[in-house]
Every structure is written in structure tokens, then in C-alpha cells.
Design a protein around this motif. Sequence first.
Motif, PDB file in Angstrom:
ATOM      1  N   LEU A 147      10.168   4.128  -1.595  1.00 44.09           N
ATOM      2  CA  LEU A 147      10.014   3.114  -2.668  1.00 44.09           C
ATOM      3  C   LEU A 147      11.076   3.271  -3.589  1.00 44.09           C
ATOM      4  O   LEU A 147      11.308   2.206  -4.416  1.00 44.09           O
ATOM      5  CB  LEU A 147       8.681   3.258  -3.165  1.00 44.09           C
ATOM      6  N   GLY A 148      11.823   4.297  -3.706  1.00 47.59           N
ATOM      7  CA  GLY A 148      12.976   4.240  -4.958  1.00 47.59           C
ATOM      8  C   GLY A 148      13.840   3.046  -4.705  1.00 47.59           C
ATOM      9  O   GLY A 148      13.871   2.414  -5.731  1.00 47.59           O
ATOM     10  N   PRO A 149      14.423   2.663  -3.667  1.00 48.23           N
ATOM     11  CA  PRO A 149      15.383   1.359  -3.606  1.00 48.23           C
ATOM     12  C   PRO A 149      14.367   0.127  -3.932  1.00 48.23           C
ATOM     13  O   PRO A 149      15.247  -0.747  -4.476  1.00 48.23           O
ATOM     14  CB  PRO A 149      15.653   1.546  -2.310  1.00 48.23           C
ATOM     15  N   VAL A 150      13.157  -0.055  -3.747  1.00 46.39           N
ATOM     16  CA  VAL A 150      12.411  -1.196  -3.850  1.00 46.39           C
ATOM     17  C   VAL A 150      12.264  -1.205  -5.333  1.00 46.39           C
ATOM     18  O   VAL A 150      12.529  -2.324  -5.967  1.00 46.39           O
ATOM     19  CB  VAL A 150      10.985  -1.168  -3.190  1.00 46.39           C
ATOM     20  N   ILE A 151      11.798  -0.287  -5.911  1.00 44.33           N
ATOM     21  CA  ILE A 151      11.670  -0.224  -7.421  1.00 44.33           C
ATOM     22  C   ILE A 151      12.868  -0.339  -8.077  1.00 44.33           C
ATOM     23  O   ILE A 151      12.976  -1.333  -9.058  1.00 44.33           O
ATOM     24  CB  ILE A 151      10.889   1.079  -7.785  1.00 44.33           C
ATOM     25  N   GLY A 152      13.989   0.108  -7.612  1.00 43.75           N
ATOM     26  CA  GLY A 152      15.205   0.237  -8.604  1.00 43.75           C
ATOM     27  C   GLY A 152      15.828  -1.229  -8.351  1.00 43.75           C
ATOM     28  O   GLY A 152      16.418  -1.573  -9.324  1.00 43.75           O
ATOM     29  N   GLY A 153      15.651  -1.816  -7.158  1.00 43.90           N
ATOM     30  CA  GLY A 153      16.266  -3.170  -7.183  1.00 43.90           C
ATOM     31  C   GLY A 153      15.429  -4.080  -7.998  1.00 43.90           C
ATOM     32  O   GLY A 153      16.055  -5.078  -8.548  1.00 43.90           O
ATOM     33  N   PHE A 154      14.099  -4.053  -7.820  1.00 42.45           N
ATOM     34  CA  PHE A 154      13.555  -5.085  -8.929  1.00 42.45           C
ATOM     35  C   PHE A 154      13.701  -5.063 -10.223  1.00 42.45           C
ATOM     36  O   PHE A 154      13.982  -5.815 -10.836  1.00 42.45           O
ATOM     37  CB  PHE A 154      12.033  -5.082  -8.424  1.00 42.45           C
ATOM     38  N   VAL A 155      13.628  -3.776 -10.671  1.00 41.56           N
ATOM     39  CA  VAL A 155      13.708  -3.485 -11.988  1.00 41.56           C
ATOM     40  C   VAL A 155      15.265  -3.835 -12.467  1.00 41.56           C
ATOM     41  O   VAL A 155      15.384  -4.669 -13.681  1.00 41.56           O
ATOM     42  CB  VAL A 155      13.620  -1.938 -12.354  1.00 41.56           C
ATOM     43  N   THR A 156      16.129  -3.418 -11.870  1.00 41.62           N
ATOM     44  CA  THR A 156      17.574  -3.886 -12.126  1.00 41.62           C
ATOM     45  C   THR A 156      17.948  -5.200 -11.943  1.00 41.62           C
ATOM     46  O   THR A 156      18.447  -6.037 -13.061  1.00 41.62           O
ATOM     47  CB  THR A 156      18.500  -3.135 -11.169  1.00 41.62           C
ATOM     48  N   GLU A 157      17.509  -6.115 -11.257  1.00 44.57           N
ATOM     49  CA  GLU A 157      17.617  -7.366 -11.138  1.00 44.57           C
ATOM     50  C   GLU A 157      16.854  -8.290 -12.137  1.00 44.57           C
ATOM     51  O   GLU A 157      17.564  -9.105 -13.038  1.00 44.57           O
ATOM     52  CB  GLU A 157      17.395  -8.341 -10.007  1.00 44.57           C
TER      53      GLU A 157
END
Length: 484
Positions: A147-157
Amino acid sequence: MRRGRLSALLVLLCLAGFLTTLDNTVINVALPTVQDELGLDVADLEWVATSYVLSFGALLLVGGRLTDLVGRRPVLAVGLVVFTASSGAAALADSGAALVAARAVQGSGAALVIPASLAVVAADLPAGRRATAVGLWTASLAVALALGPVIGGFVTEHWGWSWVFLLNVPFGALALLLVPAVPGAERSRDRGMGRGRGRGRGRAGGLVGLLDVPGVVLSTTALFLLTYALVTGGEHSFSTPPVPLFLALSGAAGLAFLVVEARTFLPLIDLRMLRDRFLVGGVAAQVLWGIGVNGVFFFTALYLQHVLGFSPVKAGLAFLPLAGALLLCTPLAERAARLMGAHRSIAAGLALVAVGLLWVSGTGLHASYADLQPGLVLIGVGSSLTTPLTVRSVAGVRATRTGMASGLVSAAREISGVFGVVLVGVVLTRTEREALRDGVDPRTAFLDGYDTGLQLAAGCVLLGAVVTLVALRRPGRHRGRAAR
């Protein structure tokens, strides 16, 4: 143990495992944004990704030894404080150097949290609850990794890349509030390994005297110099000073570490364990798996955004089916090991990961979301089947060495993340540079390097499958016991 305290312990263990594992991959999708805002090159990004894993893996054995000497509760508390505070520092970083430094400190905190958490499971939970706790803890690690990439993508954008780290702060504080649920336990009475010179441990005196400080310094130095040389050599040339010097110094530090471990009274690694082919094979398989999986998380995040033009959120969501496959299939891994034999089920998992890597490497310049999913799901399913690897690797180790052996396998898993990013990065960078010299456009040049790097990763994982089949296979009369 009261139900309330037991529930608090389980929440603490899952939260600690989730947070520390999440930081292995949560930054990956945010890396292009970090690169633009801080003005970093690919080599700088590799250090942002690997500094956490490097310090984490290099200090895991130290964290385990401190847990024995100081106690589970204080080591867990200190680890959470260090991890939470350095997460805040990473969020405030305004340069690549500051971010790398904060990430390295994060890793040192995680290296205290993980061994102390495992010790709590082994020593403080009722015997009937340990299997449940291990299952929940393993699931939390697997889900965090995926889930790291999913969370990282949402938060970053939506919020900015600094929130990738800032989110750790409230959850780290919550974990700290739950630390009093850990029973106050006496420190381990096992102060030595029972061999070598210097049996009068009072001569050394104090906590430092009970730690293998030369071993810590030499192992960390060897890993740092090797990583620095690989990153720098991949970015420039392996003949460019000081790369050859650092490679030589890394080798010398590694040899010195082996000499020290063979002679010291309190080694980080008892070298006699390396005679166990199950342990050595398990460590090798962990490293080879980690090279492939960490390579795909790091460089696929760049491929999705730089080549396919995905937004950070869409890039993160591309990994969601992988996370789902990992979560759903992990509980079935032990059953598969019992039915097929652990050496076969783990090898099958590694083979699936290799096939998934090859699939992803061939998706091309115009791939869609759907085109990527078969390969990523195969990686998730295959990785879930490898989860019994740690237990099977240490099955033949004496009870007095299981903590050390588990730490060695865990350290191998984390350090493999460094080599996955660095080695695949070396291949990618050099292939990309050669393509650019031949007049290929930048997107195609990156894709050429990316495909070649993932094919190398697939080869490493497939080699891990072969190693597992050979090393973890038990004689016929012991197969039933091994399955258990």
C-alpha cells in the motif's frame, strides 16, 4: 493477560510493523515530485530511497541485541521516538542531503522497533495468542509494503510530498501511548554466546562492553561504502575515483568483520550458524527476492509517471491490485507450505514474481492501467507465498540462536532493498545513457534501461527459486516435520 491489555498490545504491534515497513515504499511514487522540487538527479533519488533501508538493515542485529540487554519496553519506546521525530524532520527537509539524513535516522529507529516487537510476541503474549499475533503482524507488514505506493501517490498529489512523512507523526505518537501495555520484563540473562576469549564479561563493563561495537562499525562501513560505490559508479563510471577505492575498502571492511565475528565473545553473528544450509539458503533467497521486488516498486513508480504520464495518484493506484493479492493470499501461504512442502511453495512464489517482473518489463511506451495488472498481481501472489521463508530458514537453528538467526534473515531482507534499487539502477542508467548517445528520445531511452533492469531483477528472483528448491529441501524422513 486481560483482554484490554492484549488488544492494546496487538494494536501496538501491528501499528509499529505497519509504520516502519510503509516507509520502505511510500516515498517511491513521490520521488518524481521530490526530484522536481529539490532539484535532485537519479543518484540522489536512489540515496533518498536506500538510506532508510540501509540503516534499517545494518542496525537490525544491534536492535535485537539491545532488546536482550536493555528490555523490550524501553527499546521499543526509544525506537518509536526516534522514528517519529525523524519523520517530522524528513517532512521539513529542504535539500536532498537533509532528506537523506532524516531517512537514515528513521531507519535506525525502525531497527529498534522491529526486533523489540518480535520479542514482545515471543515473550509477553500468551502461547495461545502468539499464532494470531504473528499472523496479524505479518499481514500488517505485507499490506504496508504494497500500500506504500497507493498512500504515497494520494498524499503527494493532494497534500504534497512532505505529508508522506508527516503522517507518521500522529500514528507514531499513538503507538507510544500504547507502549505501557508491554509488560515490564527483566533483561535477558544470556549475556554471551558461550565461546571465545574474554569470558569474564565484567572486564568490558557496561552496556557498550556487551555490544559488538567493532562488528557494528565494520558491517555498517562495509555496506555504506559498497552502496556509495555502486550508486556513484552507476551514475558516472566504475573507474572514476573514488569508486575503485571505496569498493576495495568495502571488501576490506567486510573481511575484517568476519575476522572480528570469529574472535569476539559477543558477536553480532555467530559464524558457526553459517554451516546451516537452510539458514544460508534462506538468507540468499531473501536477498534475491528483495532485489527484484524493491526494483519494481522504485523504478515502476518512475516509469508510470515519466514514461506513461500517470499522475501520482494514478501511479499509486496501479499497485492497489498487487496489495490486494498480497493481503488475500498471505494467509494461504502456510497451508501451501504444508501441502506442497515449503521448499516447493516458496520456490513457486519466487517463480511467479519473476514472471510478473518479465510481464511488467514488456508493457512498453503506451501501456494502459489494465496492461500492467497481470504482472503486478503475479508479483503480489508470488510474494505472499514467500512469507514462510523466515520461519523455514531458522527451523534448524538451536533455540539459543533463533533470535540472532531471525535478525540475520530480517537484515538480509532489508539490505536487499538497497541492492535492488542500486543494481537495477546501475543497469537502467547505463543502458539509458547508451541509448541517448545513439540518438534515442528520452522516454524510449529510459524505457530501454527500465526493461533491462527489470529483466535482471527477474533473473535474480528466478535464481532465488532454484536456491530455495535446493537449500530448503529436507530429507524424506523429515518432510512431515518440516511442513509443520
